[in-house]
Design a protein around this motif. Structure first.
Motif, PDB file in Angstrom:
ATOM      1  N   UNK A 442       0.835  -1.209   0.000  1.00 46.09           N
ATOM      2  CA  UNK A 442       0.000   0.000   0.000  1.00 46.09           C
ATOM      3  C   UNK A 442       0.868   1.257   0.000  1.00 46.09           C
ATOM      4  N   UNK A 443       1.901   1.249   0.841  1.00 47.28           N
ATOM      5  CA  UNK A 443       2.800   2.407   0.899  1.00 47.28           C
ATOM      6  C   UNK A 443       3.499   2.613  -0.438  1.00 47.28           C
ATOM      7  N   UNK A 444       3.995   1.502  -1.002  1.00 47.67           N
ATOM      8  CA  UNK A 444       4.707   1.593  -2.282  1.00 47.67           C
ATOM      9  C   UNK A 444       3.768   2.054  -3.389  1.00 47.67           C
ATOM     10  N   UNK A 445       2.535   1.521  -3.386  1.00 50.91           N
ATOM     11  CA  UNK A 445       1.574   1.928  -4.415  1.00 50.91           C
ATOM     12  C   UNK A 445       1.253   3.406  -4.313  1.00 50.91           C
ATOM     13  N   UNK A 446       1.141   3.919  -3.106  1.00 50.26           N
ATOM     14  CA  UNK A 446       0.942   5.357  -2.933  1.00 50.26           C
ATOM     15  C   UNK A 446       2.135   6.127  -3.491  1.00 50.26           C
ATOM     16  N   UNK A 447       3.335   5.609  -3.208  1.00 47.98           N
ATOM     17  CA  UNK A 447       4.541   6.266  -3.713  1.00 47.98           C
ATOM     18  C   UNK A 447       4.606   6.198  -5.230  1.00 47.98           C
ATOM     19  N   UNK A 480      -7.370  10.692 -10.913  1.00 52.00           N
ATOM     20  CA  UNK A 480      -7.679   9.285 -10.671  1.00 52.00           C
ATOM     21  C   UNK A 480      -6.431   8.435 -10.433  1.00 52.00           C
ATOM     22  N   UNK A 481      -5.265   9.020 -10.564  1.00 53.28           N
ATOM     23  CA  UNK A 481      -4.016   8.256 -10.502  1.00 53.28           C
ATOM     24  C   UNK A 481      -3.890   7.406  -9.238  1.00 53.28           C
ATOM     25  N   UNK A 482      -4.040   7.957  -8.022  1.00 53.01           N
ATOM     26  CA  UNK A 482      -3.896   7.104  -6.829  1.00 53.01           C
ATOM     27  C   UNK A 482      -4.912   5.969  -6.793  1.00 53.01           C
ATOM     28  N   UNK A 483      -6.163   6.276  -7.173  1.00 58.11           N
ATOM     29  CA  UNK A 483      -7.212   5.255  -7.106  1.00 58.11           C
ATOM     30  C   UNK A 483      -6.947   4.115  -8.080  1.00 58.11           C
ATOM     31  N   UNK A 484      -6.551   4.432  -9.318  1.00 54.95           N
ATOM     32  CA  UNK A 484      -6.306   3.405 -10.328  1.00 54.95           C
ATOM     33  C   UNK A 484      -5.102   2.547  -9.944  1.00 54.95           C
ATOM     34  N   UNK A 485      -3.996   3.186  -9.563  1.00 51.62           N
ATOM     35  CA  UNK A 485      -2.776   2.448  -9.221  1.00 51.62           C
ATOM     36  C   UNK A 485      -3.010   1.565  -8.000  1.00 51.62           C
ATOM     37  N   UNK A 486      -3.688   2.106  -6.992  1.00 48.16           N
ATOM     38  CA  UNK A 486      -3.914   1.340  -5.759  1.00 48.16           C
ATOM     39  C   UNK A 486      -4.865   0.175  -5.986  1.00 48.16           C
ATOM     40  N   UNK A 487      -5.940   0.416  -6.728  1.00 48.05           N
ATOM     41  CA  UNK A 487      -6.953  -0.633  -6.900  1.00 48.05           C
ATOM     42  C   UNK A 487      -6.464  -1.757  -7.788  1.00 48.05           C
ATOM     43  N   UNK A 488      -5.781  -1.439  -8.863  1.00 48.74           N
ATOM     44  CA  UNK A 488      -5.373  -2.463  -9.821  1.00 48.74           C
ATOM     45  C   UNK A 488      -4.012  -3.071  -9.487  1.00 48.74           C
TER      46      UNK A 488
END
Length: 847
Positions: A442-447, A480-488
């Motif tokens: 999760x942390x890495x995906x946010x980064x 939408x960048x955080x939502x797309x990267x985190x969800x997928x």
């Protein structure tokens, strides 16, 4: 308290009134909770169904109340008297051998099980035709009967009434195996079953000095209360017997442990789906509350306290989450019934409709904690909506974190979720690592999302208006960048990890391992046959390499005088202590091994018994140079000192042993020999000729074609991989749902953007192209992260845990990239197509 009760009642009534308008905006929420809860409920219910069946039908699965197993020898008169004093005894003997056609034209490896007239003490053996087993196995005019697995008849092209040879005896196939009650407790077999009488096995000549034979003494106790004290009595009266004792409450310990481990893995995959779904919960709640700004502002204008507003929407979220949990419970309740239709022929699973409250309760807790953990933060933002939002809807954007109590509550629920996952895990260390990996991901995906936005913001100006707009959309506020990267990202990374593990295992089995493996293993070669056997093999394979070693079986009893059954052994080392191990002795260091510590004993060594231990297994068991190992071989306890540790290449499939003893340890002990034949140039017809010649000349030697064994393992790996991928697809499905929810949540802002751009002259075609560019960039970036994260995770598991060579597979990279692009672009366009036709006036009026 009197002030709070009316407030809670009012909040609940208002929540119910708002829900009358339907669940619009919450369908993704509902699906995410139902999917994750259902996956966990289903996995745990099926697992509990199997383990409960093993416990409740333990007597039938074991075919006795207690089972004593001896290897390579039968019970002595005193030992047999002790067993018979416990109750009625049924004796069975198991070994692997070759079954041949009488004309010698074909042969097949079989798992022989010889039973007496008392078998089975519990349960029912069924054959086709359905005659009593003693009738089917009886001696008819000098020929014993045999009951075979249907697979054996298929392999040899036989039918009922035909004859086969087992060792030196002719058997008449009188039936096929339909139900073998204790098959599960016997363990996994690489060959089809052949059941004969003990008299027939004695006549076959297969039981000779040193033969690898298991004798099982199953007992129907006269007094069931004796079960708990039987081990202590047996150990006290016969300390050197070396038998393995199993009671009906642990009828199939290996199967139970494997089921628990596999269910833990699937539960963690289900938890991944639930956590990914938690992101969907947060997105759905955020989007729902965003759509309710006017309503919230109205409540505030009418004097509603912020806490009441939070309660109103907490009740709504709780009610909808409860609906998702109920759907998940229905899935979990139906799962054992559905699974039993497919698993009943392989595993002991109840076919009667049964609810498993503990499994369902655990899934409810997971669902509730996930909902609360991910919904609290958006709810905290709802209390910050100002009353002025009633007059200018676009005047408020929630930024940063909500007030600290909501942050603390969210952290507490996340900690409780992690604690529940660890507390319910079979292997808590694995669960802790898994939870840590999820949190780190999760942390890495946010980064990663922040890095993508940072790069987009600093990218050079491009000439294409559509591409320029797409790049701007990636880094603008509310992107939408955080939502797309985190969800997928999380679902794709999990899929990449599992696919790479599967691919590397298959590559190892069919590639390097298969290429370097010997062509044949030959087992139970008698000392009097070794020289003639060697000449026969050289005649048929003059270029082949034949390796022969002495072979015994021994059970490890103690390390440094401490009983191993009372030691806490790490899971990775437990297999060494489970059952009997093949052992050997050697004057010199085996050619496929190298010393890592200590020195090898000199030739003609005659001092105290010494043993060379596999370094990897010694590390897992906490052993070092100078420690003592006590093994029971042929009813004798032998203690040897560890003289050295050596590295063993298990993946070579050549002759390897955990323990190699100094020759003086077993001087004069009866034993057989084990041999391998390696001939890379041998063709399939040449291998068939070798197999036929050895089997017909030496019917008591068991010949195993390694390619056939690898094919069986490869098939099992493929079936296991299918199950794992199916489980991983649940997490990916949750990712897709969350992605769809994230894109839907962003449609509100997209609607205003599209209207303004169209007012300024943008065409629908240009906007579609811009959205496509945006989704392609986000999909590609997410796929790159998934490949990187999944590649590292797969490498660690394959190289460090499985200890086989790890390779990155380009096909996996390509398929992951395609999946990511197709999902993001297709779901993105489906979500944004409708807003492109939005009329301008209603939107512009709200600006």
């Amino acid at each position: 308290m009197t002030l709070m009760t009316p407030r809670i009642s009012l909040a609940f009534r208002l929540a119910l009134r708002e829900l009358r308008g339907g669940l619009r905006g919450f369908y993704i929420f509902l699906a995410c909770i139902a999917l994750g809860t259902g996956a966990i409920a289903a996995v745990n219910s099926v697992s509990q169904s199997i383990t409960d069946t093993i416990e409740t039908r333990g007597q039938e699965i074991l075919a006795g109340d207690v089972r004593f197993e001896l290897n390579n020898r039968e019970a002595t008169e005193p030992e047999l008297g002790f067993l018979q004093g416990l109750g009625k005894v049924s004796v069975s003997t198991g070994l692997r051998s070759m079954a041949r056609k009488p004309d010698g034209s074909d042969q097949a490896l079989v798992e022989v099980k010889a039973v007496d007239g008392a078998y089975p003490l519990y349960g029912k053996f069924e054959a086709e035709p359905n005659y009593p087993l003693h009738t089917l196995l009886a001696d008819q005019n000098g020929t014993y009967g045999a009951v075979a697995a249907p697979l054996l008849l298929d392999r040899l092209g036989l039918k009922l009434g035909d004859e086969i040879l087992l060792g030196n005896v002719i058997l008449n196939i009188t039936g096929t195996v339909k139900t073998e009650p204790d098959a599960v407790s016997e363990g996994f077999g690489f060959a089809p079953r052949l059941i004969v009488s003990r008299k027939a096995l004695q006549a076959s000549g297969l039981i000779q000095t040193g033969s690898l034979v298991e004798h099982a003494y199953k007992i129907r106790l006269e007094n069931r209360g004796d079960v708990t004290g039987i081990r202590e009595r047996a150990a006290k009266e016969f300390p050197s017997a070396g038998w393995s004792i199993r009671t009906s409450d642990r009828a199939a310990p290996s199967l139970t442990e494997n089921i628990e481990r596999f269910s833990q893995f699937l539960t963690l995959v289900g938890l991944t789906a639930l956590i990914v779904g938690g992101v969907g919960v947060a997105n759905a709640v955020r989007a729902f509350l965003d759509a309710k700004r006017t309503t919230i502002a109205t409540f505030k204008c009418l004097g509603a306290p912020a806490a009441t507003i939070v309660l109103i929407y907490l009740f709504q979220i709780g009610i909808i989450a409860l609906g998702g949990i109920v759907i998940g419970l229905v899935i979990g309740a139906l799962a054992p019934i559905i699974a039993s239709q497919f698993l009943a022929q392989f595993l002991p699973i109840s076919t009667a409709p049964t609810l498993y409250p503990v499994a369902l309760a655990v899934s409810v807790l997971f669902g509730v904690l996930t909902t609360l953990a991910f919904a609290i933060m958006p709810l905290g933002h709802s209390r910050e909506v100002p009353a002025t939002a009633l007059f200018r809807e676009q005047g408020f954007e929630a930024k940063g974190l909500p007030s600290w109590p909501y942050v603390v509550l969210a952290a507490a629920f996340l900690a409780a979720l992690a604690g529940l996952a660890i507390a319910t895990a079979h292997d808590r260390f694995i669960a802790i690592v898994f939870i840590g990996a999820i949190a780190f991901a999760f942390v890495v995906l946010r980064a990663v999302a922040a890095g993508i936005a940072w790069l987009a913001k600093r990218s050079p100006r491009v000439n294409s208006p559509a591409l320029r707009l797409a790049i701007g959309n990636i880094h603008r506020p509310g992107a939408l960048t955080p939502a797309v990267v985190l969800s997928l990202g999380l679902g794709l990374a999990l899929l990449v990890t599992l696919t790479l593990i599967d691919g590397n295992m298959r590559q190892q089995l069919t590639g390097r391992m298969a290429a370097g493996a010997p062509n044949f293993f030959f087992v139970d070669i008698q000392g009097s046959e070794v020289n003639q056997f060697r000449e026969l093999v050289k005649e048929h394979a003059p270029e082949g390499k034949l390796v022969e070693v002495p072979m015994l079986r021994g059970r490890i009893l103690a390390f440094n005088g401490q009983d191993v059954t009372k030691m806490k052994v790490p899971p990775a080392g437990q297999w060494v202590l489970r059952g009997d191990r093949g052992i050997t002795y050697a004057e010199t260091l085996p050619e496929n091994a190298s010393l890592t510590d200590g020195t090898w004993w000199p030739k003609d060594y005659s001092g105290e018994p010494l043993v060379s231990f596999s370094a990897e297994e010694a590390k897992e068991l906490g052993l070092k140079i100078g420690d003592s190992v006590t093994v029971n071989v042929l009813g004798r306890n032998i203690t040897a000192k560890i003289a050295n540790l050596r590295k063993v290449e298990w993946e070579s499939l050549s002759i390897n042993f955990v323990m190699v003893f100094s020759p003086n340890t077993f001087r004069g002990a009866p034993h057989a020999w084990l041999a391998t034949l390696t001939d890379p140039t041998a063709t399939a017809p040449e291998e068939a000729a070798i197999l036929k010649s050895v089997t017909n000349t030496y019917p008591t030697i068991t010949s195993v074609r390694v390619k056939d064994a690898i094919d069986i393992v490869n098939t099992l790996v493929a079936q296991l991989a299918t199950a794992i991928r199916a489980a991983a697809s649940v997490a990916l499905m949750a990712s897709v749902l969350v992605l769809a929810g994230a894109l839907a949540a962003g449609n509100r802002a997209r609607t205003h953007d599209a209207v303004v751009l169209k007012t300024l002259g943008a065409t629908r075609k240009m906007l579609i192209r811009a959205f496509c560019y945006e989704y392609l960039i986000l999909g590609a970036a997410t796929a790159i992260f998934a490949l990187f994260a999944g590649g590292i995770a797969a490498w660690f598991i394959v190289a460090r845990i499985m200890r086989i060579p790890s390779h990155f597979l380009p096909a996996v990279a390509g398929s992951t990239l395609v999946v990511a692009l197709v999902l993001t672009v297709s779901i993105g366009l489906i979500g944004t197509w409708r807003i492109l036709g939005q009329k301008a006036a209603p939107v512009l009026r709200e600006l």
